[in-house]
Design a protein around this motif. Structure first.
Motif, mmCIF file in Angstrom:
data_model
loop_
_atom_site.group_PDB
_atom_site.id
_atom_site.type_symbol
_atom_site.label_atom_id
_atom_site.label_comp_id
_atom_site.label_asym_id
_atom_site.label_seq_id
_atom_site.Cartn_x
_atom_site.Cartn_y
_atom_site.Cartn_z
ATOM 1 N N UNK A 51 0.805 -1.224 0.000
ATOM 2 C CA UNK A 51 0.000 0.000 0.000
ATOM 3 C C UNK A 51 0.835 1.271 0.000
ATOM 4 N N UNK A 52 2.170 1.135 0.163
ATOM 5 C CA UNK A 52 3.015 2.321 0.106
ATOM 6 C C UNK A 52 3.595 2.532 -1.289
ATOM 7 N N UNK A 53 3.284 1.630 -2.211
ATOM 8 C CA UNK A 53 3.733 1.782 -3.598
ATOM 9 C C UNK A 53 2.513 1.853 -4.503
ATOM 10 N N UNK A 54 2.415 2.897 -5.291
ATOM 11 C CA UNK A 54 1.272 3.090 -6.173
ATOM 12 C C UNK A 54 1.652 2.720 -7.601
ATOM 13 N N UNK A 55 0.933 1.781 -8.159
ATOM 14 C CA UNK A 55 1.191 1.348 -9.523
ATOM 15 C C UNK A 55 0.514 2.310 -10.493
ATOM 16 N N UNK A 56 1.257 2.807 -11.453
ATOM 17 C CA UNK A 56 0.732 3.731 -12.459
ATOM 18 C C UNK A 56 0.119 2.928 -13.608
ATOM 19 N N UNK A 57 -1.118 3.275 -13.964
ATOM 20 C CA UNK A 57 -1.823 2.605 -15.059
ATOM 21 C C UNK A 57 -2.204 3.655 -16.100
#
Length: 354
Positions: A51-57
């Protein structure tokens, strides 16, 4: 049949492959026209694994109406057959014509019907298990606006070209054909602007009291806060029908990289291709702080603008020392002003009765 879903923390193991991902949308850009013939938006998602890493889509669609439109804080998206690339040493997902998606309410419950799907999406019973787990996790997991040196309040926007603004979206409307405007508020007063015009010019072309060409209806204005600046936000040329698809009226958001400008002596914000929106809960610390500051300001100064000295800079002095200071919105919604406006309209339309 069971769908295999890759955890966000493991996406980096699938470069140049197509995978399925389920996550909570924590940030999005307002869909706009790309350099080609299609439209695009950028989503950032998280799940229980990281939850501390946001995946870019990066989402590309042929029609703007087919784009995913996030409806609420903590809503969930299921992405199928998205392509994984390495972008600046980080994994990034690409949604194109062979991909599909479904959006689900993020609240805990037994309703698993998606509120928006792409044309080729197929829902599987096995998806319910993953959605339920993600909902239960989000219920006990705090989400915040994030830390940024660029986060400012409206009272501090002077001299800054781009800002991050934590604000409440009050209203969205179409101000001209295909052109939409958002109205946002954070409880503070935007700084005053110096207007270098001559009085004779004002007699010919007076500066407007609003940026929108037509004044908003009283029913809309009545729901606006009477204290603090209501900032108008317009969309750049790359946006089409942006207001129709902006789902957060009445809710708090953090707008990242919002451009700030002035027009006719008034402040305005501009959505650009680098602007992102992050839905916020009313329990978010940044929202609570904005409301606390506003309430303290009202208790201390009442309706007097922040830039005015309560003693020496009141422009109008009346005999009643107990009369409270009124804002322009107070006056516009005053029953006496509304009555006078109606009477003037009737006289102009029907003339003076004989």
């Amino acid at each position: 049949m069971r769908r295999y879903i890759v955890k966000v923390k493991d996406v980096g193991n699938y470069y140049h492959r197509r995978i399925n991902i389920l996550g909570i949308v924590v940030e999005f850009s307002v869909p706009c026209k790309s350099n080609g013939s299609d439209y695009f938006t950028i989503l950032k998602i998280i799940d229980q694994s990281q939850n501390d890493h946001e995946l870019c889509v990066n989402v590309f669609m042929a029609s703007i109406n087919a784009m995913p439109y996030i409806r609420a804080h903590k809503d969930i998206i299921l992405l199928c057959d998205v392509w994984i690339e390495n972008y600046e040493q980080k994994p990034s997902a690409i949604f194109n014509k062979t991909s599909s998606f479904a959006l689900f309410d993020g609240r805990v419950g037994d309703d698993f019907k998606p509120y928006q799907v792409s044309t080729t999406f197929q829902f599987l019973d096995s998806d319910k298990v993953f959605i339920r787990r993600l909902r239960n996790w989000s219920l006990i997991t705090p989400f915040d606006a994030g830390i940024s040196q660029h986060v400012v309040s409206l009272e501090d926007i002077e001299g800054k070209l781009y800002v991050d603004l934590v604000c409440k979206v009050l209203y969205a409307c179409e101000v001209s054909s295909g052109k939409w405007m958002l109205f946002v508020w954070d409880g503070t007063d935007a700084p005053p602007i110096s207007i270098n015009t001559k009085l004779t010019d004002e007699e010919q072309i007076a500066l407007p009291l609003q940026i929108e060409p037509v004044r908003l209806h009283e029913d809309v204005l009545r729901n606006f806060p009477h204290v603090g600046t209501v900032l108008r936000i317009v969309a750049g040329e790359v946006y089409e029908e942006s207001g129709i698809h902006f789902q957060f009226v009445g809710n708090w958001v953090r707008m990242r990289n919002l451009q700030c400008k002035t027009e006719s002596g008034l402040w305005k914000g501009v959505l650009t291709q680098v602007t992102k929106c992050r839905p916020l809960s009313e329990k978010d610390n940044s929202v609570i702080d904005r409301l606390r500051v506003c309430n303290e300001r009202i208790l201390e100064r009442g309706r007097i603008p922040s830039a005015a000295n309560p003693i020496s800079e009141i422009l109008i002095v009346i005999g009643n020392e107990h009369a409270r200071f009124a804002t322009l919105l107070d006056l516009l919604l005053s029953p006496l002003v509304v009555f006078a406006y109606v009477m003037m309209f009737m006289l102009l339309k029907f003339g003076v009765p004989s």
